[in-house]
Write a protein that holds these residues in place. Structure first.
Motif, short mmCIF file in Angstrom:
data_model
loop_
_atom_site.label_atom_id
_atom_site.label_comp_id
_atom_site.label_asym_id
_atom_site.label_seq_id
_atom_site.Cartn_x
_atom_site.Cartn_y
_atom_site.Cartn_z
N THR A 220 0.82 -1.22 0.00
CA THR A 220 0.00 0.00 0.00
C THR A 220 0.85 1.26 0.00
O THR A 220 0.62 2.16 -0.81
N LEU A 221 1.80 1.35 0.90
CA LEU A 221 2.52 2.61 1.08
C LEU A 221 3.82 2.69 0.28
O LEU A 221 4.13 3.74 -0.27
N PHE A 222 4.59 1.59 0.23
CA PHE A 222 5.92 1.66 -0.41
C PHE A 222 6.13 0.47 -1.33
O PHE A 222 6.95 -0.41 -1.07
N PRO A 223 5.38 0.39 -2.45
CA PRO A 223 5.45 -0.79 -3.31
C PRO A 223 6.76 -0.87 -4.09
O PRO A 223 7.40 0.14 -4.38
N ILE A 224 7.13 -2.10 -4.42
CA ILE A 224 8.28 -2.33 -5.29
C ILE A 224 7.76 -2.89 -6.61
O ILE A 224 6.80 -3.66 -6.63
N ALA A 225 8.36 -2.45 -7.72
CA ALA A 225 7.94 -2.92 -9.04
C ALA A 225 8.58 -4.27 -9.33
O ALA A 225 9.63 -4.62 -8.79
N LYS A 226 7.93 -5.06 -10.21
CA LYS A 226 8.57 -6.28 -10.70
C LYS A 226 9.79 -5.86 -11.51
O LYS A 226 9.69 -5.05 -12.42
#
Length: 592
Positions: A220-226
Motif C-alpha cells: 500500500t505505502l511503499f510498493p516495489i515494481a517487478k
C-alpha cells in the motif's frame, strides 16, 4: 593454462609469481589441496589471488595453477531446492563426501548432480532456425518449475540438426545445432556462465507492474515494481531477516533465490527448517520446490561472501531468461561489503570512508543494475523479471554509514526499519515517515485498474493522516490530548487505527501473514469511511468522546483476521455498522 608458485600469504589473499600467462578473474587452484581462488589483480608475472577457502597450512613455494576460465556457475536442472555455498558448491553433497557437517578444504563436488536423470521433452524440431535464448525443450524439474532448456546466448544463428526426447544426465547431449559455417554445436541440459558478467537480454522494460508481497505496509505505502530494487536497512533485532523471509514466502514470484552472505548460521538454519515445511500458496507444494538457497554464513570463508551475491544473481538471471519472475533476497550486503573491505585492505589499496574501498558504490551498482524487467533474447518473445531486495546491517543502526548511503543512491525503494517500532513490538517495523518508494508514480495506473479506481486517493489520505499525527504528537506531549480540537483528536484515533489495525501485521498468524490487494483495499475503506463519517458527524455537532469509543472500531480492528472467502460479506456488514453507529452518535448529541 598458467602455473606459478606462492610468494606471500596474507589471510585469504595469496600472491603468486610466474603467472604471466594468466588473466584477470581466472579461477586458480592453490597448493597441494587445490584450494579454489580467483585472480583479482595482476602486475607483470605476479598475481594477487582471492582464495575462497581457509589458507592455513599454505606456504611459500606451493604450486598455483590457473584453469584459464573465469569464475562460473553451472546452470541447468537441479538448481531448484539446492543449497549452495558462496561459490556454488552443493553443501549436501559435500557433507556426503566428507561425512562431516563442516566444510573441508579442497573438496571438489560438481554443482549439479551428475548421476541424476532428467526427462527432456523437446519443443523444437530438426530443421528449425534458432538463436541464443531460444527454447529447445523443457525438463519438469519440480512440481512447480518447468525448467526450459535454452540455446546458449553466445549462439548467433543456427539450425537444429537433431533433437531427441528421453532421459538424460545434465552433461549428455540432447540436441545438435549447426551454425552458418556448418560447425556442429552440441547442446546439453547444462550451460556455464561467468558470475561477474550479466546475462544478455533484448531490452529492459519500464517498471509498470508491482511485485505483490501481501505485506500491507509494503504493497500500500511503499510498493516495489517487478524488476525493481529495494533496500531494507535496520539495526540488530529490527526484523530485517523476518521481512526477507516474508517476501520470499509470499511475493508474487515464480522463483526465489535467497542468499545468506555472511549472516549468522542460525538465521540460515531457520530458512532451511521453515522453507521445506511451508506450503506455496499458489501450488500447495513445498516452498523449496521453487527456491534456490545460497548459504555463506559468518563462519565460512570471508572471501566467498564476495562471490556469493554474484553467484546468486547469475542463477536468478538464468531463470529470468526462461520468462519467469524471480525475487532475489540478499541478507545482508553489509557482510558482503565487509569482505570487500578486508580484501581491499590486504591489497593495500587507498581506503575510502570508514576503510571501505573507494569503488564500493560502483560494485554495489554493478550488482543492483542486473535487476530489471526485460524482454529476453530469442525469436520467441518472452518477458522475465528479476527483483532484488537487499538487507543492510549498519552498525548500531547508523544509516549514515557508507554501505547504507551507497545503497540508497542506487535502489528505488527504501524500507527503513525502526528500532523503536521493533521495541514496541510493531512488526513489520518499517517506519512510514522515513521510508519511500520511487516506483509510486509508475505503478499508480496499475493499482487504479487492478486494485480499485480510488486506491491512490485512499493511500494518499492514509499517508496524510499519519504525517499529521506525527506533528500532533509533539503538541500532545506539551499540552495533553484533551487540549486538542475535536477534528485533531479524531485524526489521532484514526492514525492509531491505521498503525495498529492496518500497518501492524502478524507474520506468524495463519490469516494475517498474507493480505491480498482486494482485502487491503477493503481494510483501507473501512478505516477511512469511519474517519470520514465521524468528520461529517462532528460538523453536525456530535460529541468526539462518543465517536472515538464506537464499538465498530473493534470490529474494524478484527477484520484483518477475517478469512478471504468471508471478506466481502463481513466488509458490507461492518460498513452498515459504521453508518448506523455514527448516525446514532450524531442524533444522541442533538438530543442534548
Amino acid at each position: 593454462m598458467s602455473t606459478g608458485t606462492i610468494k606471500k600469504i596474507a589471510g585469504p589473499l595469496v600472491v603468486a609469481t610466474g603467472m604471466r600467462d594468466a588473466n584477470m578473474s581466472d579461477v586458480v587452484h592453490v597448493g597441494e589441496k587445490n584450494l579454489i581462488g580467483e585472480i583479482i589483480e595482476i602486475h607483470g608475472d605476479q598475481a594477487s589471488i582471492q582464495v575462497y577457502e581457509e589458507t592455513a597450512g599454505l606456504a611459500p613455494g606451493a604450486p598455483v595453477t590457473s584453469t584459464g576460465m573465469p569464475m562460473s556457475v553451472e546452470l541447468g536442472p537441479g538448481l531448484i531446492s539446492s543449497i549452495y555455498d558462496g561459490i556454488q558448491r552443493p553443501l549436501d553433497d559435500i557433507m556426503k563426501v566428507t561425512n562431516s557437517n563442516l566444510l573441508q578444504r579442497g573438496v571438489q563436488v560438481p554443482s549439479l548432480k551428475r548421476e541424476k536423470l532428467w526427462h527432456f521433452v523437446p519443443s523444437a524440431k530438426p530443421g528449425d532456425t534458432v538463436t541464443g535464448g531460444d527454447i529447445l525443450g523443457s525438463v519438469q524439474e519440480t512440481h512447480i518449475v518447468n525448467h526450459k532448456i535454452m540455446v546458449h546466448p553466445s549462439v548467433k544463428k543456427a539450425t537444429v540438426k537433431s533433437i531427441t526426447e528421453g532421459d538424460y544426465h545434465v552433461t549428455d547431449t540432447v540436441a545438435v545445432l549447426t551454425d552458418e559455417n556448418g560447425k556442429e554445436i552440441p547442446v546439453t541440459l547444462m550451460q556455464k556462465w561467468p558470475v561477474r558478467r550479466g546475462r544478455p537480454y533484448r531490452q529492459k522494460l519500464a517498471p509498470t507492474m508491482p511485485l505483490i508481497t501481501g505485506q500491507r505496509v509494503i504493497d500500500t505505502l511503499f510498493p516495489i515494481a517487478k524488476g525493481g530494487t529495494a533496500a531494507v536497512p535496520g539495526p540488530f533485532g529490527s526484523g530485517k531477516t523476518v521481512v526477507q523471509h516474508q517476501l520470499a514466502k509470499w511475493a508474487d514470484a515464480d522463483i526465489v533465490v535467497y542468499i545468506g552472505c555472511g549472516e549468522r548460521g542460525n538465521e540460515m538454519t531457520d530458512v532451511l527448517n521453515e522453507f521445506p515445511e511451508l506450503k506455496d500458496p499458489r501450488s500447495g507444494y513445498s516452498l523449496m520446490e521453487r527456491t534456490v538457497l545460497i548459504a555463506n554464513t559468518s563462519d565460512m570463508p570471508v572471501a566467498a561472501r564476495e562471490a556469493s551475491i554474484y553467484t546468486g544473481i547469475t542463477i536468478a538471471e538464468y531463470f529470468r531468461d526462461m520468462g519467469y519472475s524471480v525475487a532475489l533476497m540478499a541478507d545482508s550486503t553489509s557482510r558482503w561489503a565487509e569482505a570487500l573491505r578486508e580484501m581491499s585492505g590486504r591489497l593495500e589499496e587507498m581506503p575510502g570512508e570508514e576503510g571501505y574501498p573507494a569503488y564500493l558504490g560502483s560494485r554495489l551498482a554493478q550488482f543492483y543494475e542486473r535487476a530489471g524487467r526485460v524482454e529476453t533474447l530469442g525469436t520467441q518473445s518472452r518477458e522475465g523479471a528479476l527483483s532484488v531486495i537487499g538487507a543492510v546491517s549498519p552498525a548500531g543502526g547508523d544509516l549514515s554509514e557508507p554501505v547504507t548511503q551507497a545503497t540508497l543512491r542506487i535502489v528505488k525503494v527504501f524500507w527503513s526499519l525502526d528500532a523503536q517500532l521493533a521495541y514496541e513490538r510493531h512488526f513489520p517495523a518499517i517506519n512510514w515517515l522515513t521510508s519511500y518508494s520511487l516506483y509510486q508514480d509508475s505503478l499508480r495506473a496499475w493499482f487504479g485498474e487492478n486494485a480499485g479506481s480510488d486506491w491512490e486517493k485512499k493511500r494518499a489520505q492514509m499517508m496524510l493522516i499519519l504525517h499529521e499525527e506525527s506533528q500532533l504528537k509533539e503538541m500532545v506531549q506539551l499540552v495533553g490530548e484533551d487540549a486538542l480540537s475535536a477534528p485533531d483528536r479524531l485524526k489521532m484515533e484514526t492514525a492509531r487505527s491505521i498503525r495498529e489495525d492496518y500497518l501492524h501485521q502478524n507474520a506468524f498468524h495463519e490469516t494475517d501473514t498474507y493480505t491480498s490487494l482486494a482485502k487491503q483495499y477493503r481494510m483501507m475503506g473501512l478505516i477511512l469511511d469511519l474517519h470520514n463519517a465521524c468528520n461529517d458527524a462532528l460538523t453536525k455537532g456530535a460529541d468526539i468522546a462518543k465517536l472515538v469509543s464506537l464499538p465498530v472500531r473493534e470490529q474494524i480492528g478484527r477484520y484483518k483476521y477475517t478469512q478471504e472467502a468471508e471478506g466481502e460479506a463481513e466488509y458490507q456488514r461492518i460498513e452498515d455498522e459504521i453508518a448506523s453507529e455514527v448516525s446514532a452518535a450524531a442524533e444522541q448529541k442533538e438530543e442534548f
